[in-house]
Enzyme design. Structure first.
Site, mmCIF file in Angstrom:
data_model
loop_
_atom_site.group_PDB
_atom_site.id
_atom_site.type_symbol
_atom_site.label_atom_id
_atom_site.label_comp_id
_atom_site.label_asym_id
_atom_site.label_seq_id
_atom_site.Cartn_x
_atom_site.Cartn_y
_atom_site.Cartn_z
ATOM 1 N N TYR A 118 -17.640 -36.487 -6.962
ATOM 2 C CA TYR A 118 -16.715 -36.042 -7.998
ATOM 3 C C TYR A 118 -16.374 -36.913 -8.881
ATOM 4 O O TYR A 118 -16.448 -36.702 -10.388
ATOM 5 C CB TYR A 118 -15.276 -35.473 -7.456
ATOM 6 C CG TYR A 118 -14.121 -35.486 -8.347
ATOM 7 C CD1 TYR A 118 -14.147 -34.171 -9.059
ATOM 8 C CD2 TYR A 118 -13.210 -36.057 -8.497
ATOM 9 C CE1 TYR A 118 -13.210 -33.825 -10.141
ATOM 10 C CE2 TYR A 118 -12.254 -35.909 -9.491
ATOM 11 C CZ TYR A 118 -11.941 -34.755 -10.193
ATOM 12 O OH TYR A 118 -10.975 -34.632 -11.062
ATOM 13 N N LEU A 119 -16.074 -38.343 -8.476
ATOM 14 C CA LEU A 119 -15.642 -39.340 -9.541
ATOM 15 C C LEU A 119 -17.067 -39.621 -10.222
ATOM 16 O O LEU A 119 -16.960 -40.165 -11.572
ATOM 17 C CB LEU A 119 -15.315 -40.542 -8.752
ATOM 18 C CG LEU A 119 -13.855 -40.478 -8.344
ATOM 19 C CD1 LEU A 119 -13.213 -41.695 -7.442
ATOM 20 C CD2 LEU A 119 -12.867 -40.231 -9.169
#
Length: 218
Positions: free
Chosen positions: A129-130
Site C-alpha cells: 500500500y505504501l
C-alpha cells in the site's frame, strides 16, 4: 466551483462532499455501485457511476470536463490485497491524473498516506500500500499540467474533528480525525498557492484555515 471527487463514497470523501456542498460548491463523486448513490445525494453530491479500475481514459476525462478541481480520495480499503493496492491506490490515481490533464483541470488534490514511498521495503500488504501510494504521488508530481497538492494524513480516526491541526512538509507520526482531514481538503481545494507541496497532517494546535494559509505562504 465544480469539484469532482474520485472515491466519492469513502469516509473522507463523504465528509468533504458535505462541506463543499454546504458552502455552495457543485460536487460530483465517482462511485463503483449504484447503491452508494443515496449516501452521496444525502451529502449534497451528484453520484457518478464509474469503475476506475476498468474505465478508459476518455470516459474519466469526460466526467472531469468543466470541473475547477479534482480530488483523488479513492482507495482499495481494508481487507484488500496487494494486487488491488496496485490497481486502485496506484493505477486509479494515475488514470485520474491523466484524465484531469486531458480535461484541462489544473487543480488536483491527492489524499495520500504518511509514509508513502515508492521505495518502501517489505512484503506485507501495508508495505504494498505504501509503495502504491508513493508511486502514485511520484507520478502526479511529474505532471506539469497539474497544480497538484498531495496531503499525507497520519493515522485516521473517527473521533469528532477539533479543527486544530499540524500541517507541514514533515510533522512526525500522529493521528488525525477524518473530519479534520476533510476540513483541510476543503480549504486546500481553493488555495492554489499550495500547488507543488506535499504536506503531512496530524492533529495539532493550529486552526485549519490558519494552517493552510501558513503553508501557502500567507
Amino acid at each position: 466551483m465544480r469539484i469532482v471527487i474520485a472515491g466519492g463514497h469513502g469516509q473522507i470523501a463523504l465528509r468533504l462532499e458535505r462541506l463543499l456542498s454546504a458552502r455552495g460548491d457543485e460536487v460530483a463523486g465517482i462511485i463503483r455501485t449504484p447503491e452508494q448513490g443515496d449516501d452521496l445525494r444525502a451529502a449534497g453530491a451528484e453520484p457518478v457511476l464509474l469503475d476506475l479500475e476498468s474505465a478508459l481514459l476518455e470516459e474519466v476525462a469526460a466526467h472531469l470536463q468543466g470541473a475547477d478541481a479534482a480530488v483523488f480520495a479513492a482507495g482499495a480499503g481494508p481487507g484488500s490485497g496487494a494486487v488491488r493496492k496496485d490497481t486502485v491506490d496506484r493505477g486509479a490515481a494515475v488514470l485520474f491524473a491523466d484524465a484531469a490533464v486531458r480535461a484541462r483541470v489544473r487543480r488536483f488534490l491527492v489524499v495520500s498516506s504518511m509514509g508513502a514511498d515508492p521505495a518502501h521495503q517489505g512484503d506485507e500488504v501495508f508495505d504494498a500500500y505504501l509503495r502504491a501510494k508513493g508511486e502514485a504521488d511520484a507520478y502526479v508530481t511529474r505532471q506539469e499540467a497539474l497544480d497538484w497538492t498531495i496531503l499525507r494524513p497520519g493515522a485516521l480516526t473517527d473521533e469528532p474533528g477539533t479543527g486544530l491541526v499540524r500541517m507541514e512538509a514533515h510533522t512526525g507520526r500522529g493521528s488525525v480525525p477524518r473530519d479534520d482531514v476533510a476540513a483541510v481538503l476543503a480549504e486546500l481545494v481553493d488555495t492554489p498557492a499550495t500547488a507543488g507541496l506535499t504536506l503531512e497532517l496530524i492533529s495539532g494546535s493550529t486552526p485549519v484555515s490558519v494552517a493552510v494559509k501558513s503553508v501557502a505562504g500567507n
